[in-house]
Write an enzyme that holds these catalytic residues in place. Structure first.
Site, PDB file in Angstrom:
ATOM      1  N   LYS A 150      42.371  67.273  46.728  1.00 37.17           N
ATOM      2  CA  LYS A 150      42.582  68.105  47.921  1.00 37.17           C
ATOM      3  C   LYS A 150      41.612  67.719  49.036  1.00 37.17           C
ATOM      4  O   LYS A 150      42.026  67.508  50.176  1.00 37.17           O
ATOM      5  CB  LYS A 150      42.373  69.583  47.546  1.00 37.17           C
ATOM      6  CG  LYS A 150      42.187  70.509  48.722  1.00 37.17           C
ATOM      7  CD  LYS A 150      41.855  71.906  48.246  1.00 37.17           C
ATOM      8  CE  LYS A 150      41.271  72.788  49.304  1.00 37.17           C
ATOM      9  NZ  LYS A 150      39.960  72.394  49.829  1.00 37.17           N
ATOM     10  N   ASN A 151      40.330  67.636  48.701  1.00 38.92           N
ATOM     11  CA  ASN A 151      39.359  67.432  49.782  1.00 38.92           C
ATOM     12  C   ASN A 151      39.378  66.008  50.330  1.00 38.92           C
ATOM     13  O   ASN A 151      38.807  65.746  51.382  1.00 38.92           O
ATOM     14  CB  ASN A 151      37.949  67.829  49.319  1.00 38.92           C
ATOM     15  CG  ASN A 151      37.808  69.341  49.239  1.00 38.92           C
ATOM     16  OD1 ASN A 151      38.676  70.080  49.724  1.00 38.92           O
ATOM     17  ND2 ASN A 151      36.745  69.820  48.611  1.00 38.92           N
ATOM     18  N   ARG A 154      40.230  75.172  56.212  1.00 36.17           N
ATOM     19  CA  ARG A 154      38.921  74.699  56.655  1.00 36.17           C
ATOM     20  C   ARG A 154      39.029  73.301  57.284  1.00 36.17           C
ATOM     21  O   ARG A 154      38.412  72.994  58.295  1.00 36.17           O
ATOM     22  CB  ARG A 154      38.004  74.637  55.427  1.00 36.17           C
ATOM     23  CG  ARG A 154      36.586  74.236  55.720  1.00 36.17           C
ATOM     24  CD  ARG A 154      35.797  75.410  56.188  1.00 36.17           C
ATOM     25  NE  ARG A 154      34.563  75.023  56.822  1.00 36.17           N
ATOM     26  CZ  ARG A 154      33.969  75.751  57.752  1.00 36.17           C
ATOM     27  NH1 ARG A 154      34.502  76.879  58.156  1.00 36.17           N
ATOM     28  NH2 ARG A 154      32.840  75.365  58.278  1.00 36.17           N
ATOM     29  N   CYS A 166      37.604  79.199  52.871  1.00 36.66           N
ATOM     30  CA  CYS A 166      36.974  80.191  51.991  1.00 36.66           C
ATOM     31  C   CYS A 166      35.711  80.753  52.639  1.00 36.66           C
ATOM     32  O   CYS A 166      35.028  80.054  53.390  1.00 36.66           O
ATOM     33  CB  CYS A 166      36.609  79.539  50.662  1.00 36.66           C
ATOM     34  SG  CYS A 166      38.042  78.979  49.736  1.00 36.66           S
ATOM     35  N   ARG A 177      29.278  79.380  57.773  1.00 41.73           N
ATOM     36  CA  ARG A 177      29.701  77.973  57.601  1.00 41.73           C
ATOM     37  C   ARG A 177      29.640  77.283  58.961  1.00 41.73           C
ATOM     38  O   ARG A 177      30.662  77.106  59.621  1.00 41.73           O
ATOM     39  CB  ARG A 177      31.104  77.900  56.990  1.00 41.73           C
ATOM     40  CG  ARG A 177      31.169  78.427  55.572  1.00 41.73           C
ATOM     41  CD  ARG A 177      32.525  78.196  54.920  1.00 41.73           C
ATOM     42  NE  ARG A 177      32.720  76.811  54.512  1.00 41.73           N
ATOM     43  CZ  ARG A 177      33.758  76.395  53.793  1.00 41.73           C
ATOM     44  NH1 ARG A 177      34.678  77.252  53.405  1.00 41.73           N
ATOM     45  NH2 ARG A 177      33.886  75.119  53.462  1.00 41.73           N
ATOM     46  N   PRO A 178      28.438  76.874  59.363  1.00 44.67           N
ATOM     47  CA  PRO A 178      28.281  76.306  60.709  1.00 44.67           C
ATOM     48  C   PRO A 178      28.931  74.929  60.837  1.00 44.67           C
ATOM     49  O   PRO A 178      29.143  74.245  59.830  1.00 44.67           O
ATOM     50  CB  PRO A 178      26.759  76.177  60.851  1.00 44.67           C
ATOM     51  CG  PRO A 178      26.237  76.075  59.469  1.00 44.67           C
ATOM     52  CD  PRO A 178      27.183  76.838  58.587  1.00 44.67           C
ATOM     53  N   ILE A 179      29.234  74.528  62.085  1.00 41.24           N
ATOM     54  CA  ILE A 179      29.724  73.148  62.299  1.00 41.24           C
ATOM     55  C   ILE A 179      28.841  72.426  63.324  1.00 41.24           C
ATOM     56  O   ILE A 179      29.278  71.480  63.970  1.00 41.24           O
ATOM     57  CB  ILE A 179      31.218  73.093  62.695  1.00 41.24           C
ATOM     58  CG1 ILE A 179      31.488  73.838  64.006  1.00 41.24           C
ATOM     59  CG2 ILE A 179      32.108  73.627  61.599  1.00 41.24           C
ATOM     60  CD1 ILE A 179      32.822  73.413  64.639  1.00 41.24           C
ATOM     61  N   ASP A 222      31.830  73.416  44.186  1.00 42.06           N
ATOM     62  CA  ASP A 222      33.223  73.843  43.996  1.00 42.06           C
ATOM     63  C   ASP A 222      33.586  74.024  42.521  1.00 42.06           C
ATOM     64  O   ASP A 222      34.703  74.412  42.208  1.00 42.06           O
ATOM     65  CB  ASP A 222      34.185  72.848  44.664  1.00 42.06           C
ATOM     66  CG  ASP A 222      34.134  72.966  46.189  1.00 42.06           C
ATOM     67  OD1 ASP A 222      33.467  73.886  46.703  1.00 42.06           O
ATOM     68  OD2 ASP A 222      34.764  72.127  46.872  1.00 42.06           O
ATOM     69  N   ARG A 271      46.401  77.206  47.451  1.00 49.18           N
ATOM     70  CA  ARG A 271      45.889  76.296  48.481  1.00 49.18           C
ATOM     71  C   ARG A 271      45.400  74.994  47.861  1.00 49.18           C
ATOM     72  O   ARG A 271      45.409  73.953  48.521  1.00 49.18           O
ATOM     73  CB  ARG A 271      44.704  76.951  49.220  1.00 49.18           C
ATOM     74  CG  ARG A 271      45.089  77.908  50.317  1.00 49.18           C
ATOM     75  CD  ARG A 271      43.869  78.301  51.135  1.00 49.18           C
ATOM     76  NE  ARG A 271      43.019  77.143  51.343  1.00 49.18           N
ATOM     77  CZ  ARG A 271      41.693  77.139  51.226  1.00 49.18           C
ATOM     78  NH1 ARG A 271      41.054  78.246  50.951  1.00 49.18           N
ATOM     79  NH2 ARG A 271      41.005  76.041  51.420  1.00 49.18           N
TER      80      ARG A 271
HETATM   81  C1  UD1 Z   1      33.327  70.775  51.914  1.00 48.33           C
HETATM   82  C2  UD1 Z   1      34.452  71.212  50.994  1.00 48.33           C
HETATM   83  C3  UD1 Z   1      34.047  72.469  50.240  1.00 48.33           C
HETATM   84  C4  UD1 Z   1      32.727  72.244  49.509  1.00 48.33           C
HETATM   85  C5  UD1 Z   1      31.659  71.671  50.430  1.00 48.33           C
HETATM   86  C6  UD1 Z   1      30.403  71.259  49.700  1.00 48.33           C
HETATM   87  C7  UD1 Z   1      36.403  70.438  52.184  1.00 48.33           C
HETATM   88  C8  UD1 Z   1      37.606  70.764  52.991  1.00 48.33           C
HETATM   89  N1  UD1 Z   1      35.623  71.450  51.816  1.00 48.33           N
HETATM   90  O1  UD1 Z   1      33.101  71.840  52.818  1.00 48.33           O
HETATM   91  O2  UD1 Z   1      35.083  72.776  49.322  1.00 48.33           O
HETATM   92  O3  UD1 Z   1      32.266  73.460  48.971  1.00 48.33           O
HETATM   93  O4  UD1 Z   1      32.150  70.515  51.118  1.00 48.33           O
HETATM   94  O5  UD1 Z   1      30.694  70.308  48.719  1.00 48.33           O
HETATM   95  O6  UD1 Z   1      36.157  69.284  51.853  1.00 48.33           O
HETATM   96  N2  UD1 Z   1      26.132  72.686  57.179  1.00 48.33           N
HETATM   97  C9  UD1 Z   1      25.406  72.892  58.323  1.00 48.33           C
HETATM   98  N3  UD1 Z   1      25.925  72.461  59.509  1.00 48.33           N
HETATM   99  C10 UD1 Z   1      27.123  71.838  59.601  1.00 48.33           C
HETATM  100  C11 UD1 Z   1      27.876  71.619  58.439  1.00 48.33           C
HETATM  101  C12 UD1 Z   1      27.353  72.063  57.226  1.00 48.33           C
HETATM  102  O7  UD1 Z   1      24.319  73.458  58.280  1.00 48.33           O
HETATM  103  O8  UD1 Z   1      27.535  71.461  60.700  1.00 48.33           O
HETATM  104  C13 UD1 Z   1      25.621  73.156  55.883  1.00 48.33           C
HETATM  105  C14 UD1 Z   1      26.494  74.254  55.286  1.00 48.33           C
HETATM  106  O9  UD1 Z   1      26.133  75.530  55.754  1.00 48.33           O
HETATM  107  C15 UD1 Z   1      26.257  74.084  53.810  1.00 48.33           C
HETATM  108  C16 UD1 Z   1      26.012  72.580  53.654  1.00 48.33           C
HETATM  109  O10 UD1 Z   1      25.705  72.096  54.960  1.00 48.33           O
HETATM  110  O11 UD1 Z   1      25.100  74.773  53.424  1.00 48.33           O
HETATM  111  C17 UD1 Z   1      27.175  71.803  53.089  1.00 48.33           C
HETATM  112  O12 UD1 Z   1      28.333  72.030  53.869  1.00 48.33           O
HETATM  113  P1  UD1 Z   1      29.480  70.923  54.019  1.00 48.33           P
HETATM  114  O13 UD1 Z   1      29.228  69.826  53.053  1.00 48.33           O
HETATM  115  O14 UD1 Z   1      29.627  70.596  55.442  1.00 48.33           O
HETATM  116  O15 UD1 Z   1      30.772  71.724  53.557  1.00 48.33           O
HETATM  117  P2  UD1 Z   1      32.228  71.602  54.118  1.00 48.33           P
HETATM  118  O16 UD1 Z   1      32.483  70.207  54.593  1.00 48.33           O
HETATM  119  O17 UD1 Z   1      32.546  72.716  55.050  1.00 48.33           O
END
Ligand code: UD1
Length: 430
Positions: free
Chosen positions: A22-23, A93, A117, A122-124, A306, A399
């Site tokens: 999926k991811n 997501r 989820c 969940r910052p970007i 996960d 999903r």
């Molecule tokens: C992806 C996966 C999700 C999984 C996660 C960690 C997908 C669609 N989702 O989520 O299932 O649980 O990886 O393996 O692939 N962070 C920041 N700033 C950012 C982005 C992230 O601080 O801009 C932090 C997050 O709060 C978190 C950590 O980094 O603590 C990891 O997040 P990230 O690896 O980005 O998760 P996702 O890509 O959203």
């Protein structure tokens, strides 16, 4: 409303074939936009997140043909730029990958902030930092992310302050057609990052170092179509492994990459589960008692977050005290009160540590799939519990798990999907 109804207690036997990851696929699908050509993707899992992403791509003008259940032909030659609004983006997501892919394709993107989820904040910010570093103007207002560039993106060096799967992928998508060299430092190393790099390279990109913490991307002018097969889903495989471990039995999990399962295999072995690795399968056997172990979630190659709810469900039946630390997400134990309805003895200390006192038996109850992997944990607990477990809100499970009922039934689980009319519908028919 659909529910999963499980009569627990059956041991599981036979074999189950794992689908595409999926991811990975949720990144590969937007990446096809960059080719502006015809791509054939194989081993695409039949899950809701794929249907949603294909729907968005269709709205952008991609012509999508299903060649068979797991193979899609995606023609992006006639795509056109469009804003991706909230009602679409909130449904998964991975909609944030459209920002990187559209920025790389059209030089601009306007995409609503993503759904997915709920594990707390969940910052970007790192995705945005990456786009800015490539020279894009980025603005977030009224829930929309706007990114654009006048003269094209320019490669640069980007240090990720956190190891982020999403930010690493998004920068890769934006950078493949940027001018010059992009270097991502402290990059995520998950199998799906490597899969995306392989796919981009198959389309003519120049991406090196994926799978290590430094990824180098030399921008190319154009990409082209290709045929590519998505890697097997590490988490789906791990979920079936944990299910066999919890319910007991002897199941061969087929179409997996054992290397991607190392941390999961190590922890299950510590619990007393017997695992045999083949080239592209693992055989999981459990007939004796389960013993406790401690788990800490980490970015790859650590134990995947996960798989955290699934291992907690398993450890709730392991003798002794197990401690599970969640180090990736701020708040990923919200499902625990659902497991306690089945009789699990789990205390969450702070928001990042669960202390699990193993119990001899779980007993069926009505529970909620509060998110995708929490739903998987409910299935695992329900299969091992005595009596009937009903799981609500199973759209979360759908999903990310293809044919979940059929696959579990084929290995001996007593599981059904049942439709229950909700109160409004009952009133309508009264
Ligand atoms: C992806 C996966 C999700 C999984 C996660 C960690 C997908 C669609 N989702 O989520 O299932 O649980 O990886 O393996 O692939 N962070 C920041 N700033 C950012 C982005 C992230 O601080 O801009 C932090 C997050 O709060 C978190 C950590 O980094 O603590 C990891 O997040 P990230 O690896 O980005 O998760 P996702 O890509 O959203």
């Amino acid at each position: 409303m659909d529910k999963l109804v499980i009569q627990g207690g059956n041991k599981l036997y036979g074999s189950v074939t794992i689908g595409g990851a999926k991811n990975a696929v949720v990144a590969l699908l937007p990446a096809t936009l960059l080719s502006r050509d015809v791509v054939v993707l194989e081993n695409v899992p039949a899950i809701r997140d794929v249907r949603i992403m294909l729907g968005i791509m269709g709205q952008l003008g991609a012509q999508i043909k299903m060649l068979d259940k797991t193979t899609y032909q995606i023609d992006t030659r006639h795509i056109g730029y469009q804003v991706v609004p909230n009602d679409v983006a909130k449904r998964l997501r991975a909609s944030y990958y459209l920002i990187g892919a559209m920025l790389g394709t059209f030089g601009k993107a306007e995409v609503s902030l993503p759904g997915g989820c709920d594990f707390g904040v969940r910052p970007i910010n790192l995705h945005l930092k990456g786009f800015k570093s490539l020279g894009a103007d980025v603005d977030v207002a009224n829930g929309m992310v706007k990114a654009s560039t006048e003269g094209g993106l320019t490669g640069s060096s980007i240090y990720m302050d956190e190891v982020s799967v999403g930010a690493t992928i998004n920068v890769m998508l934006a950078a493949v057609k940027a001018h010059g060299l992009t270097i991502i430092e402290n990059a995520a190393r998950e199998p799906h990052i490597v899969d995306l790099a392989n796919f981009l390279n198959r389309m003519g990109a120049n991406v090196r170092g994926a799978g290590t913490d430094v990824i180098k991307i030399k921008g190319v002018e154009e990409l082209h179509g290709c045929q590519y097969s998505v890697i097997p889903d590490q988490i789906e495989a791990g979920t079936y492994m944990a299910a066999v471990a919890a319910a007991g039995g002897d199941v061969t999990i087929k179409n997996v990459t054992p290397k991607h399962l190392e941390s999961i295999i190590a922890k299950l072995a510590e619990c007393g589960v017997d695992i045999e690795e083949g080239d592209d399968e693992v055989r999981v056997r459990r007939f004796g008692e389960l013993t406790h172990c401690n788990v800490k979630t980490m970015p790859h190659p650590g134990f995947p977050t996960d798989m955290q709810p699934q291992i907690v469900a398993l450890l709730s039946l392991a003798s002794g005290t197990s401690i599970v630390n969640e180090s990736v997400w701020e708040s990923r134990f919200r499902y625990v009160n659902q497991l306690t309805k089945l009789g699990a003895n789990i205390n969450v200390e702070g928001s990042k540590m669960a202390v699990i006192q193993g119990v001899e038996k779980l007993r069926g109850a009505c529970v909620n799939a509060t998110d995708l992997r929490a739903g998987a944990a409910m299935i695992i607990a329900g299969l091992a519990a005595e009596g009937e477990t009903e799981i609500e809100d199973i759209y979360h499970i759908e999903r990310g798990y293809e044919d979940v009922v059929e696959k579990f039934r084929a290995i001996g689980a007593d599981m059904q999907k049942r439709y229950y009319p909700d109160e409004d519908e009952l009133e309508l028919h009264a």
